[in-house]
Motif scaffolding. Structure first.
Motif: not given
Length: 527
Positions: A66-67, A71-73, A82-83, A169-171
């Motif tokens: 999901s990270s 997040n990329n989408l 995303i939040n 970071s995305r994570i």
């Protein structure tokens, strides 16, 4: 054990390099801290690598998947990570997501981002083939880590998971987002924990052409109307505004109630025309977002800010998705923690050809934010004793000068098809003895509003503000929406709301009726 460590170190490095390269290729804000980002990847990889139970590895893999993929989408479509509320709406309004999102998956830009995500995911999962030993400690640490963020999210007043910070970071960003969704959004939604009714409104109908071609909105920072000489303050802090109505009798100059006591509350509320607390879902959908509606009306949208980029995580709640030209001091090669003098916004503003098309322009000040006058030279300080009050009043004078410069520039344009608007997000309480913000004293929510346009049609709309003893931020928001040609009534000045520390209103808010002292409303959980 050495072999395991070597594998984890190598895999973590590859995933970090992939994210750095990804951000560079798609021009996404660089990571703020490489060391922290590497450590986060290393920890999540280690938990996945050593986890004893399959169900734990599935959950850890989901955190990573999901990270990256989600997040990329989300960043490809909405220009931010995303939040928590995005997660909730993704499932609540899945039919809209499918209808809107599926055709976009096959566009070249998004397809590349999906493939990149799949590469990262495959790399992450491939470490499992080296697993030779497991430990219940890894499972335990993962569940402790997740339970901690769920519990923290339930009670926190901070923005983690509500907004998204592009430099995380995305994570890290996704960890906060999932924590906010599971720990706060879902419990509040399913168990009706908030005492505040959810505010929602439909996208207004476009009923006419825009009433003006250029909307210039100077968004101030921490400027209390109590410190403007235009409203009776003893020092000469706002000579231009004090005299403007002699030059332009149709101009509106009023004291007003801010939408919130803090920037993180006031700006998302104002830029989404939300009149009441608990409008977070409305804000996330963007149905009444000013930038969104401006684009729908054919305007090019701009947000030029003198604030440090690091301090503007809330831009995702203000309509980042629909801002075409977004600039912070980093545009001038300053650091992410650096602000700048407000007058440095003017060259950017003057690059815009106001005669070509329609423009919605927001000039966002550093203004009177603490440390007061930190971006003013000694020559720019109008009050020079060096006291806190002198520095604060110097920022008010500097704001008055900025408004005058923008006004003079607009008056010199060949086409007088513009409206100039100024207000501040909230105030500050600054005297010889005290200086603070966010408290319930009047200077913290008493802000100025200035509106002027040479357009007769706009002046007729403005005229309804003349009888108001005090205005509200909501009147500014709905006024702009009306100018854009949408069917959304301009709010009355008879009553309104000042929110406190949470967008939901669960930390308390003020109901205001004209001529009466603001009435503090404390939900049960805020007592």
């Amino acid at each position: 054990m050495k072999k395991n460590c070597l594998i984890l170190v190598l895999y973590s490095a590859l995933l970090l390099v992939s994210e750095i390269f990804y951000r560079s290729v798609f021009e996404i804000t660089p990571l703020y801290r490489y060391g922290e980002s590497y450590l986060i990847i290393f920890i999540v990889l280690s938990l996945f690598y050593f986890a004893k139970y399959r169900i734990s590895r599935i959950f850890i893999a989901f955190l990573f998947i999901s990270s990256t993929l989600f997040n990329n989408l989300h960043q490809a479509v909405y220009l931010n990570w995303i939040n928590g509320t995005n997660y909730y709406l993704m499932f609540k309004e899945w039919h809209e997501v499918m209808h809107f999102g599926m055709p976009m998956l096959f566009t070249s830009g998004i397809l590349v981002k999906i493939l990149w995500s799949l590469f990262d995911i495959a790399l992450f999962l491939s470490i499992a083939r080296f697993r030779r030993q497991t430990s219940l400690i890894a499972d335990s640490l993962f569940y402790i880590m997740m339970i901690y963020i769920f519990v923290r999210s339930f009670s926190t007043t901070q923005e983690f998971g509500i907004t998204s910070n592009p430099g995380y970071s995305r994570i890290k960003s996704n960890y906060f987002a999932l924590g906010n969704c599971i720990g706060r959004v879902l419990p509040y939604e399913f168990f009706n924990l908030s005492d505040i009714p959810v505010y929602s409104a439909k996208t207004p109908e476009k009923i006419s052409l825009p009433k003006v071609k250029n909307i210039i909105f100077i968004m101030g920072e921490s400027a209390s109307a109590n410190n403007f000489s235009a409203f009776g303050y003893q020092r000469n802090t706002s000579p231009f505004l004090a005299n403007i109505q002699n030059q332009e009798p149709s101009a509106i100059l009023k004291q007003a109630y801010s939408a919130g006591l803090m920037t993180a509350i006031s700006l998302p509320t104002l830029f989404n025309a939300v009149p009441k607390p608990n409008g977070q879902e409305q804000i996330i959908t963007g149905k009444t977002n000013l930038f969104h509606l401006a684009k729908e009306a054919g305007f090019k949208t701009y947000f030029y800010s003198a604030q440090p980029e690091k301090e503007m995580m809330i831009i995702s709640l203000m309509g980042k998705t629909w801002i075409e030209d977004l600039r912070f001091p980093t545009y001038l090669n300053k650091g992410i923690y650096d602000g700048m003098n407000d007058h440095q916004l003017l060259p950017w503003f003057k690059e815009i050809d106001l005669a070509d098309g329609q423009h919605f322009i927001v000039l966002h000040q550093r203004g009177s934010h603490g440390v007061y006058a930190e971006h003013l030279s000694e020559e720019e300080k109008g009050f020079k004793s060096g006291s806190v009050l002198d520095d604060y009043d110097s920022t008010i004078l500097n704001t008055d000068q900025l408004i005058e410069k923008v006004y003079r520039y607009l008056k010199a344009q060949p086409n007088q098809d513009w409206v100039l608007i100024y207000t501040s997000d909230h105030g500050q309480y600054v005297t010889d003895k005290y200086f603070n913000q966010g408290t319930s004293v009047e200077p913290n929510y008493n802000v100025p509003i200035f509106i002027y346009s040479p357009e007769k049609a706009v002046q007729q709309i403005e005229h309804q503000f003349k009888p108001c003893p005090k205005m509200y931020h909501q009147q500014v928001a709905t006024f702009i929406i009306d100018l854009l040609g949408f069917n959304m009534p301009i709010s009355s000045c008879q009553e309104g709301t000042i929110n406190s520390r949470l967008l939901t209103g669960d930390a308390g808010y003020y109901e205001v009726k004209q001529g009466e002292k603001p009435n503090l409303i404390l939900p049960k959980k805020a007592h």
